[in-house]
Motif scaffolding. Structure first.
Motif: not given
Length: 732
Positions: A412-416, A80-86, A391-396
C-alpha cells in the motif's frame, strides 16, 4: 492450467484491496533493460480489466506511468507497483528497472515480493546480470517462472529460448525448467515470418487462439497431437519428479494415466515451493484488442501456482533495543510490522511511502512508530519517532486510489510519513519493533558537486537529504579533507537521475566538478628547521624561537611530538604551545596543502623572553619551524590505496587482472568461488579507480561486481605527483 473458468475482471480504475493474506500475490518482474517488463505489466493489466481496451487509464496515461524522468530517458529508473485483480485474487505486480545502475530498486522489489517472473527477450537471450539475480533468488528459495517476450522478432525461436533458459537457470536440474505451452504460428507473411497467434497447452492439450484479440479455446486436430507429445511427456515427467507424492512416478512409469487435474495441482505446489520453474510466452495486445497473447495463462499461473504471503517466512524482527521477536508469517491478527520499500516525493501530495505489511493491519490516521537503524554510513541517522499515518492508497497510473486498510501480506502507498525513509520499519507505537534491513549494494561511483549559485546553495542541503531518504543506495559524503560534497552512486545513469531529481523536484541546480581523493604529505628524510617569531613595535611584543628536527616514520604513525629541550631554553609552559603550532601547520600541509602525516617532530632548543613570550608566539614559532624544515627537505605526496575485491566470471579474469595492473594495482591473489567465478584481490591507488564502477561493468559485460576498502596512504610516483600538481595549477 488453462481449463479454469474465470470471474469477470473488475472495472477499469477500481481500487483493489485485499481482506486476507490468502487473497494476495506479490510478484516482482525481473529482466534486463529492454526485455519488455513494463509492456508485459501493461498487457496483464489490460487482460485483468485494470485499463480500457486502448490500454489507458482515466487520466489518459498508461497504468505504469510514474515518473517524468522515465519518459525522458525512455527506460524504467525506479520500482513501480501495479495492482490488478484476477479470479478474486489481488496481484501486486512490481515492475523493476533492468539497468544495472538501479539494482537498488530491484532489491527493494525482491524484498516486497513473494515470487518472481523473469522476463527474457527472445531476440536478446539471457544476460549475465539476470543470471546473477536468479542465483540470488535461488539462495533464498524464491519461487520463479520465466516469460519469453518479443516473439514477433524475425528470428525469434521459442523452443531455442527454452533450451537457453534451461541451460542458464537449470544448472542443477535442467528438467525443472520446462515450457507449459508451445506457440502456435499463423500463416507466413511476405517476409517469410510466421507470427505467433496462439498457444498450445501441453497439460490441457487445448489450443488458445489470440488472433482475434481475445482468447478462444478449441481442440487440436489429430495431426497436431504428435507435435506436442514429446514436450508434453517431458513436462509431465518433470512435474512428477518434483511432486511430493513419491508413488506418482511409479504409477506413471507403470502406464497409468495421471489425471490432468492432479498434474496441475502438483505443478502449482512445485512452483510455489521453488522446485519447478515453468517457461511461458507472452506478447502485448494488438491495438483495440482486449487480451495479449499468453496473459491469461500468466495470470492463471500467478494466482494458482505462486505462493500466498502466508507461505513466506517472516523476516527477522527485533525490538528497537535488539531483543529477538517471533512473528507468524503474514498474521493479520499479529502485531503491526510493516516496512517502507520505496520512498518518493509527489509535488502535490508530498512524500509517499510504498509499504509492505508483514504482520497485522495498517489503517489511515493511526499513529505508528517509525524506526530506522543501520544506515548511518550512508547519511541516514538512526531514528525512532512516532508519526501519524496519512491516507492509504493504491497507485493507478499517476493517480492514487484510496483504500480503507492494508492487511498483512499486502502492499500500500502511505502519504505524509515525513520522517520515514526507505528501509524503515512501521510498528505499533506501544510495541515498537525493527526489521532487519535487506542487503543493499554499495555505491562506488563518486560524483562531486557544488551549488550553481547562492540561491542553489541555500536549497542544496535539503534537496540532498531528501534524495538520500528516498534512495539508500546513494551515499552522501561531506569530505572534510577535500572540502567537497560527494554523492556516491551506482553508475552514470544513477548519477544522471540524481542530478535530474535535484533540478526538477527540488529546484536545485548543481555543477559537477572533478572528484578529488584525500592526499597526504610526508618527509622523505631528516630535516631541521628554526622558527623565529620576534616582533617589537611598541607595547607588548612577541618573542619565541624554537629549533626542531623532523624525521619520517612508518605509515600509519601519524604525528609524533618529542620534547628534548634541556636547561629550560623553552619554558615548560610553552612546550605544549610549540606542539600545538606544529600540529596546526601539519594539518594545513607544508608543500601542496595536504595534511602532513607519519613524521616525528623533535623540539631541541629555543629561546624565550621573560615579558614578550606567550602561548600564541610559540605556536607561531612552531609552525614557522615546520615550514622551514619542509623547505629544505624532499616532501613525498601520499595517495590513498584501497584493497579491491572483484568477483568476476572465469572468462573475464585475465582481462580484469590486466586492467588492474594498468591502474598501478598489485594483484594479491585469486580465489575460485562457486558458479564459475573467481574472486580477484588487489591493492590499487584510489585515484585510479574513481570510475571503476563504470569501467568494470563494460569490461565484464555487467557480470562482475566489486567492493573496496581503504588500506593506507603510500608515496605517489614522482611522475604521477607532478602530473597531479600540473592539473591543480591549471584548475586554479
Amino acid at each position: 492450467m488453462g481449463d479454469k473458468a474465470h470471474t469477470h475482471p473488475g472495472a477499469a480504475g477500481r481500487a483493489v484491496a485485499a481482506d486476507h493474506p490468502a487473497s494476495v500475490r506479490n510478484v516482482v518482474l525481473v529482466g534486463h533493460s529492454g526485455s519488455g517488463k513494463t509492456t508485459l505489466v501493461e498487457a496483464l493489466a489490460l487482460t485483468a480489466g485494470a485499463v480500457n481496451r486502448a490500454g489507458r487509464v482515466e487520466d489518459g496515461g498508461t497504468v505504469s506511468d510514474h515518473d517524468d524522468i522515465e519518459h525522458r530517458q525512455q527506460r524504467s529508473v525506479q520500482l513501480s507497483l501495479v495492482p490488478v485483480e484476477w479470479d478474486g485474487i489481488k496481484i501486486n505486480l512490481l515492475d523493476t528497472p533492468g539497468y544495472a545502475d538501479f539494482v537498488g530498486e530491484l532489491r527493494a522489489g525482491l524484498r516486497a515480493a513473494d515470487a518472481a517472473l523473469f522476463v527474457v527477450s527472445a531476440s536478446d537471450g539471457v544476460d549475465g546480470s539476470t543470471r546473477m539475480v536468479w542465483e540470488e533468488c535461488a539462495a533464498v528459495g524464491m519461487p520463479r517462472a520465466i516469460v519469453v517476450t518479443h516473439l514477433e522478432a524475425a528470428r525469434a525461436d521459442f523452443e531455442e529460448m527454452t533450451r537457453v533458459c534451461a541451460e542458464a537457470f537449470g544448472a542443477d536440474d535442467p528438467d525443472a525448467v520446462l515450457p507449459l505451452y508451445l506457440p502456435l504460428r499463423g500463416p507466413q507473411g511476405p517476409d517469410g515470418h510466421a507470427p505467433v497467434t496462439g498457444l498450445t497447452g501441453l497439460l490441457s492439450q487445448k489450443l488458445y487462439d489470440y488472433s482475434t484479440g481475445e482468447r478462444k479455446e478449441s481442440e487440436p486436430g489429430e495431426d497436431e497431437l504428435p507435435r506436442i507429445e514429446e514436450a508434453r511427456n517431458r513436462l509431465i515427467e518433470g512435474i512428477i519428479a518434483e511432486s511430493e507424492d513419491e508413488t506418482l512416478m511409479d504409477r506413471y512409469l507403470g502406464g497409468e494415466r495421471i489425471d490432468v487435474k492432479t498434474l496441475i495441482q502438483d505443478l502449482e505446489r512445485a512452483v510455489a515451493r521453488g522446485a519447478f520453474f515453468p517457461v511461458l510466452a507472452a506478447a502485448p495486445a494488438a491495438e483495440g484488442a482486449r487480451q495479449g497473447l499468453g496473459t491469461v495463462e500468466l495470470l492463471e499461473l500467478v494466482t494458482g501456482g505462486f505462493p500466498t504471503p502466508l507461505e513466506r517466512e517472516a523476516p527477522r524482527v527485533t525490538t528497537v533495543d535488539g531483543a529477538p521477536r517471533e512473528l507468524k508469517p503474514s498474521d493479520p491478527d499479529g502485531p503491526l510490522v510493516a516496512e517502507v520499500v520505496k520512498t518518493a516525493s509527489d509535488p502535490y501530495v508530498g512524500r509517499v511511502s510504498l509499504v509492505r505489511v508483514f504482520s497485522g493491519r495498517l489503517r489511515p490516521d493511526e499513529t505508528v512508530h517509525v524506526s530506522g537503524h543501520g544506515l548511518a554510513d550512508r547519511g541516514h541517522e538512526d531514528h525512532d519517532v512516532d508519526e501519524r499515518v496519512g491516507a492509504l492508497s493504491t497507485p493507478f497510473g499517476k493517480q492514487q486510489r484510496p483504500v480503507t486498510h492494508a492487511v498483512a501480506g499486502d502492499l500500500v502507498c502511505v502519504a505524509k510519513l515525513n520522517r520515514a525513509e526507505t528501509g524503515d520499519t512501521l510498528s505499533a507505537k506501544d510495541d515498537p519493533l525493527l526489521m532487519e534491513p535487506w542487503e543493499m549494494p554499495d555505491p562506488l561511483l563518486p560524483l562531486a558537486i557544488q551549488a550553481h549559485s547562492k540561491a542553489d546553495e541555500d536549497k542544496l542541503s535539503q534537496g540532498l537529504s531528501r534524495l538520500a531518504a528516498e534512495d539508500p543506495t546513494m551515499r552522501l559524503e561531506q569530505n572534510q579533507d577535500t572540502r567537497q560534497v560527494v554523492l556516491w552512486c551506482l553508475g552514470e545513469a544513477h548519477a544522471d537521475v540524481a542530478l535530474e531529481r535535484l533540478r526538477s523536484r527540488y529546484g536545485v541546480q548543481v555543477d559537477v566538478v572533478p572528484h578529488r581523493v584525500s592526499l597526504r604529505e610526508t618527509f622523505a628524510g631528516r630535516s631541521a628547521g628554526r622558527g623565529r617569531h620576534v616582533k617589537q613595535s611598541g607595547g607588548h611584543g612577541q618573542y619565541a624561537i624554537c629549533e626542531i628536527e623532523v624525521e619520517p616514520l612508518p605509515g600509519g604513525s601519524g604525528i609524533e611530538f618529542v620534547d628534548k629541550v634541556v636547561g629550560g631554553a623553552v619554558p615548560r609552559q610553552f612546550i605544549p604551545s610549540v606542539e600545538k603550532g606544529v600540529r596546526a601547520q601539519a594539518a594545513k600541509g607544508v608543500a601542496a596543502g595536504h595534511p602532513l602525516i607519519d613524521v616525528r617532530v623533535t623540539l631541541l632548543d629555543g629561546k624565550a623572553h621573560s615579558v614578550d613570550s606567550s602561548d600564541a608566539a610559540f605556536q607561531t614559532a612552531g609552525a614557522l619551524a615546520l615550514r622551514e624544515a619542509a623547505a629544505d627537505a624532499k616532501i613525498h605526496l601520499l595517495e590513498p590505496v584501497a584493497e579491491v575485491s572483484v568477483l568476476v566470471g572465469d572468462d573475464y579474469v585475465g582481462a580484469v587482472m590486466s586492467d588492474l595492473s594498468g591502474r598501478r594495482g598489485r594483484v594479491l591473489g585469486t580465489e575460485q568461488t562457486a558458479g564459475g567465478r573467481t574472486l580477484v584481490r588487489a591493492e590499487v591507488p584510489e585515484i585510479e579507480i574513481g570510475r571503476y564502477a563504470v569501467d568494470l561493468r563494460s569490461l565484464s559485460h555487467g557480470t562482475a561486481r566489486f567492493d573496496r576498502r581503504y588500506v593506507r596512504h603510500e608515496p605517489m610516483p614522482p611522475q604521477v605527483a607532478e602530473r597531479l600538481r600540473q592539473q591543480e595549477r591549471e584548475a586554479s
